[in-house]
Enzyme design. Structure first.
Site, short mmCIF file in Angstrom:
data_model
loop_
_atom_site.label_atom_id
_atom_site.label_comp_id
_atom_site.label_asym_id
_atom_site.label_seq_id
_atom_site.Cartn_x
_atom_site.Cartn_y
_atom_site.Cartn_z
N GLU A 115 -4.55 -51.64 8.44
CA GLU A 115 -4.63 -50.62 7.16
C GLU A 115 -5.61 -51.04 6.13
OE1 GLU A 115 -0.86 -51.67 4.99
OE2 GLU A 115 -0.87 -53.74 5.82
N GLY A 125 -0.96 -48.57 9.05
CA GLY A 125 -0.37 -48.31 7.74
C GLY A 125 -1.14 -47.16 7.23
N THR A 126 -0.83 -46.08 7.24
CA THR A 126 -1.91 -45.14 6.78
C THR A 126 -1.92 -44.86 5.13
OG1 THR A 126 -0.44 -43.41 7.78
CG2 THR A 126 -2.38 -43.83 9.07
N HIS A 136 6.37 -42.43 -5.81
CA HIS A 136 7.67 -43.29 -5.46
C HIS A 136 8.92 -42.68 -5.39
CE1 HIS A 136 11.06 -46.33 -6.24
NE2 HIS A 136 10.33 -46.89 -5.52
N ARG A 183 8.17 -56.24 9.01
CA ARG A 183 6.92 -56.73 8.31
C ARG A 183 7.26 -57.93 7.34
NH1 ARG A 183 4.20 -52.49 4.38
NH2 ARG A 183 5.95 -52.91 2.97
N MET A 193 0.79 -1.11 -0.02
CA MET A 193 -0.02 0.00 -0.12
C MET A 193 0.71 1.09 0.07
SD MET A 193 -2.97 -1.40 2.52
CE MET A 193 -1.91 -1.78 3.71
N ASP A 243 -2.06 -47.49 2.93
CA ASP A 243 -3.05 -48.32 2.51
C ASP A 243 -4.51 -47.70 2.99
OD1 ASP A 243 -2.15 -50.19 0.41
OD2 ASP A 243 -0.94 -51.10 1.97
N ARG A 259 10.78 -53.04 5.37
CA ARG A 259 10.18 -53.80 4.45
C ARG A 259 11.20 -54.57 3.96
NH1 ARG A 259 9.52 -48.14 3.86
NH2 ARG A 259 7.46 -47.34 3.66
#
Ligand code: ADP
Ligand code: MG
Ligand code: MG
Length: 939
Positions: free
Chosen positions: A784, A805-806, A479, A657, A108, A808, A601
């Protein structure tokens, strides 16, 4: 009583204060605050934002009382200054300044030297005996009057400011470089030419009456609230449009009265590095915006900041004023308990403060200032933790481009394209178009940037070998983005302007062709891609933690970083684990403070070296015997991996897992690959092809994966359990009390977990008795699948722990496949159908609602059930806050996000405590009120 529209400040006191930003705007409120602190501020008054609202609601009309209130305030100002507005002998001059509650720098308008006309300018000359100064003020005022009040702007986009054009023409004629070199007679001439310009362009005369000038300027400021610039700025920064601006009318002080005058801007601490050093610039004999406008090159305020030994700092030219300025600096910094951005003017060796506000800073500075302020006793640890964000901490880990070099690159036009800023930081390297090449080139000592249309699990090692990753497709949870974050790589994804041609090993961007081996530079913090090399600076913290090339003692930043995280640990209740598949990742995670591994994994190790052959052999086996033969080859490899993890994690929990992805993902797909695999396995090519075809699934995400694999092929689960427990026994024999947690994925029905648990237990018992070692292991499950969450009470009876497993769970709750969501998700977010990408930030209402149910149900049958999260959300601040509130025990995230997660977990705990304090207070107030009214009733 009439409303109060005008607030006075000056002479050591004020009607307002810093808390009144909504009414007085940030500028007005802070001027009042400074006056109250006894800091020298030219006196003045502020017209409230309510007037702005009124003005817009009533079709550009002011509330009836305003005129009298402004006149009264002006009278007060005249008395205070011993001058009169419009007085031909000792004229009062003022500035008219804008300011909203939230600062909108430069959006301004401001008018300086208001009150000057053909008569008062003579008064100013008589009084100061300085004709040059008086005409300098006058010509500046007419230009601002024309610009701000009359809207005399360039008529087309190629034209420069018309007032600037006139002065530049004159400077050229006089062969001088700077305004300050023009003599009084020239400035006098400018006044007349400016008036002429207004006459020609606007068909009006410049107003001589100061009262008309004042009201014209006040309206101009209110009108500027809705100029296109300001509107756009508000939209961009989500500032509400009905907030309105205040107007401050303030007595002028002059930085343009000669060599003992000047004006400047400064930060109470360095806004880029956060260092506790005074940082600023000034100009001698200048006014207002001259410093920022780049009319002359400004000078540093102190010696410390000097780069050119010939330039004179304020500390050297006016040491007393500088001393005073330093005192003001420390007063403001301490009083506001935050780094301030200040504006000052020096008139005849006297310092005047014109503005203070909390200064904008980099993440780096934000962090540094918070830590320093705790050490200086200005902030409590709790306050410091709330000032730093997870993003700020992440910035500390990134290499950065040398800011000067980047500015040059922008100037040279090497910006190629822009994508999504998936992995912050800076990377420069040579382009390769395949993961294999990335590895090969890296082995030869080249620094490479891997460019792919998109990446897949096979590219992992190539990605690891690259300095940066660039993809043409994919979003923030693609990915490439996911892996880059886990690896801490610089990454730009979804850069749709790239036409990547793998065959020709090149990409086309617009009319430019970039070939293999050419240099590009990625700014993962902004998503920009540049052609060529831009020099980078490595992150000091990573040099200590990861490369170990710097001793912790030598790095102050590292020590500060550890200190802040230590404070975070004092406050947080959530545990912080890491998702790590390999020993080196686990090592990094521990260095960042991980208290366990929340997800390993197993399949990520399947792509290493020879293993993929054994994996394929297992998948393609005709019968159980064949499968077991292949599994026997995998067993020792997996066992070694687990031993590596256990040795690093020691007594900390390691959650492993069992096999999760559909088997098809491990098979070759191209003719050539099938051909070579068939030869390797001594299998008919047609047979192999048929087998690959039968394993193909229409919807692999919902297909034969997770525990469904282990139930159909129990020997796979058994082999993995064996590898885990044997590894645990052997490491325990080395004297380390390991804690493996075996996690069964994709359970939706308690019977699935019962089935897999039996397989694990049977194997574990057998192994432990064979070794004669007892391992404290647990068997749990991922939650999940929505049915798993809804029947969590049943599942909990068989599970030692839950891990959400949020990734999935989000897919299944929303009914969308993440891999296909790129087609519509960006449009959803853009159209605000969804506020955020639910794969990035946990959807607290839907997915979170289901988690809440699962937590409650699970603990209803097993009160001490350990519950965590291992989806990508486990490293994101708002999701961590949710996990805290819903009562999880820990979050697990990629190693490089562990530190930030510790901070977010502490913030969640602090927020909860603060919210509780607020409700307690309210309750006390209400109960007091209640008892008060009860006692009245009695009477
Ligand atoms: P912005 O919001 O764009 O920063 P300001 O209202 O702060 O605009 O005004 C810009 C500059 O004008 C100030 O930094 C200061 O240098 C100068 N200025 C404003 N008011 C005065 C005044 N009363 N006396 C001297 N200079 C002033
Ligand atoms: Mg300003
Ligand atoms: Mg999953």
């Amino acid at each position: 009583m009439a409303s109060k529209y005008v607030y006075l400040f000056g002479g050591g006191k004020a009607d307002g204060n810093a808390q009144m930003k909504h009414l007085l705007g940030g500028k007005g409120a802070n001027l009042a605050e400074m006056a109250n602190l006894g800091i020298p501020v030219p006196p003045g008054f502020t017209i409230t934002t309510e007037v702005c609202t009124y003005y817009y609601e009533h079709g550009a009309v002011y509330p009836p009382d305003l005129t009298s209130q402004v006149e009264e305030a002006l009278h007060w100002l005249e008395q205070n200054m011993g001058r009169k507005f419009g007085d031909p002998e000792r004229p009062l001059l003022v500035s008219v300044r804008s300011g909203a509650a939230i600062s909108m720098p430069g959006m301004m308008d401001t008018v300086l030297n208001l009150g000057l006309n053909d008569q008062t300018v003579q008064g100013l000359i008589l009084e100061t005996q300085d004709e040059r100064f008086a005409y300098d003020c006058y010509r500046r005022f007419i230009a601002m009057y024309g610009d701000v009040i009359l809207g005399l702007k360039p008529e087309h986009k190629d034209e420069r400011d018309p007032f600037e054009e006139i002065i530049d023409e004159l400077k050229e004629k006089r062969k001088v470089e700077f305004d300050s070199e023009l003599p009084a007679s020239d400035l006098k001439e400018l006044v007349e030419r400016y008036k002429g310009l207004i006459r020609v362009r606007k068909k009006v005369e410049f107003r001589q009456n100061p009262m008309d000038q004042l009201w014209g300027a006040i309206s101009a400021v209110f009108n500027s609230w809705n100029n296109p610039r300001a509107v756009a700025y508000r939209e961009l920064n989500e500032i509400p449009a009905d907030m309105g601006t205040a107007v401050t009318v303030q007595a002028m002080v002059f930085g343009n009265m000669g060599e003992d005058c000047g004006t400047g801007v400064a930060f109470t601490r360095n806004p880029a590095t956060g260092e506790n050093v005074f940082y600023g610039e000034y100009l001698i004999n200048a006014q207002g915006e001259d410093v920022v406008a780049g009319i002359r090159t400004p000078l540093p305020i102190n010696k410390q900041q000097k780069t050119d030994p010939n330039s004179l700092s304020l500390e050297e030219t006016m040491s007393e004023v500088y001393g005073e300025l330093e005192r003001v600096r420390s007063t403001l910094d301490r009083h506001y308990r935050d780094m301030q951005d200040i504006e000052f003017t020096i008139q005849k060796d006297k310092l005047w403060m014109l503005q203070t506000r909390s200064g904008k800073r980099t993440g780096f500075a934000s962090f540094k200032i918070a830590v320093d302020m705790v050490r200086e006793g200005i902030l409590s640890k709790e306050e410091a933790l709330m000032r730093v964000t997870a993003d700020h901490l992440n910035q500390l880990l990134r290499p950065t481009f040398d800011p000067k070099a980047k500015a040059e690159a922008v100037r040279d036009g090497t910006l190629l394209a822009k994508g999504l800023n998936a992995g912050p930081g800076a990377a420069t390297g040579r382009v390769v178009f395949s993961a294999q090449d990335a590895e090969k080139w890296a082995r030869q000592g080249e620094v490479v940037i891997l460019v792919r249309i998109e990446t897949s699990p096979e590219d992992i090692r190539g990605m690891n070998a690259s300095r940066g990753i660039l993809t043409a497709r994919g979003g923030m949870t693609s990915h490439a983005a996911l892996v880059a974050r886990q690896m801490g790589k610089v990454c730009v994804v979804g850069c749709s302007d790239l036409e990547v041609d793998y065959q020709k090993r090149r990409m086309i961007v617009g009319d430019r062709v970039i070939r293999e081996g050419n240099y590009v530079s990625l700014d993962g913090t902004t998503g920009e891609v540049y052609l060529g090399q831009i020099p980078t600076r490595p992150s000091e913290i990573l040099r200590v933690i990861i490369d170990k090339s710097l001793s912790p003692k030598k790095s102050e930043i590292y020590q500060d970083y550890m200190a802040l995280l230590g404070w975070a640990d004092e406050y947080r209740r959530l545990g912080v684990y890491a998702n790590a598949d390999q020993a080196n990742q686990a090592e990094e995670a521990v260095a960042f403070g991980a208290e366990g591994i929340g997800l390993t994994r197993t399949e990520h190790m399947f792509f290493e070296g020879e293993r993929i052959d054994a994996v394929r052999e297992m998948i393609l086996a005709q019968d159980l015997a064949g499968r077991e033969q292949a599994l026997a080859k995998l067993l020792p490899m997996q066992k070694e991996d687990f031993k590596g993890l256990f040795r690093i994690m020691r007594e900390k929990p390691v959650t492993i897992r069992t096999l999760d992805p559909p088997l098809h993902e491990f098979l070759p797909h191209t003719e050539r690959e099938i051909h070579s695999l068939a030869a390797k396995l001594g299998m008919g090519e047609d047979l192999l092809k048929a087998k690959v075809d039968t394993l193909e699934e229409v919807n692999p995400m919902l297909g034969h994966r997770g525990c469904r694999l282990g139930i159909v092929y129990p020997e796979i689960t058994a082999m993995q359990a064996r590898a885990i427990i044997e590894a645990a026994c052997e490491v325990k024999q080395e004297g380390i009390d390991v804690h493996p947690e075996i996690m069964i994925p994709l359970v939706g029905h308690v019977a699935e977990l019962e089935n897999q648990r039996r397989v694990v237990e049977r194997t574990a018992e057998e192994v432990m008795s064979r070794y004669g070692v007892k391992v404290n292991y647990r068997v749990g499950t991922m939650i999940e699948v929505p049915r798993g969450a809804l029947t969590a009470d049943q599942i909990a009876e068989v599970a030692d722990f839950f891990s959400f497993g949020t990734n999935d769970l989000t897919q299944m709750v929303f009914g969308i496949s993440r891999d296909d969501s790129g087609k519509f998700l960006p449009a959803y977010v853009e159209a605000k159908v969804w506020e955020h990408d639910p794969f990035h930030r946990l959807d607290q209402v839907g997915v979170g609602g289901l988690m809440d149910i699962a937590v409650k149900k699970g603990r209803s049958t097993k009160p001490d059930l350990k519950i965590g999260i291992c989806g990508e959300h486990g490293g994101e601040a708002t999701s961590i806050d949710f996990c805290h509130r819903v009562g999880l025990d820990y979050v697990s995230c990629s190693p490089y996000r562990v530190a930030a997660a510790r901070l977010s977990a502490a913030q969640a705990a602090i927020r909860e405590t603060r919210a509780k304090a607020r409700t307690d207070e309210k309750e006390v107030r209400n109960s007091r009120k209640g008892s008060a009214s009860a006692s009245t009733r009695k009477r």
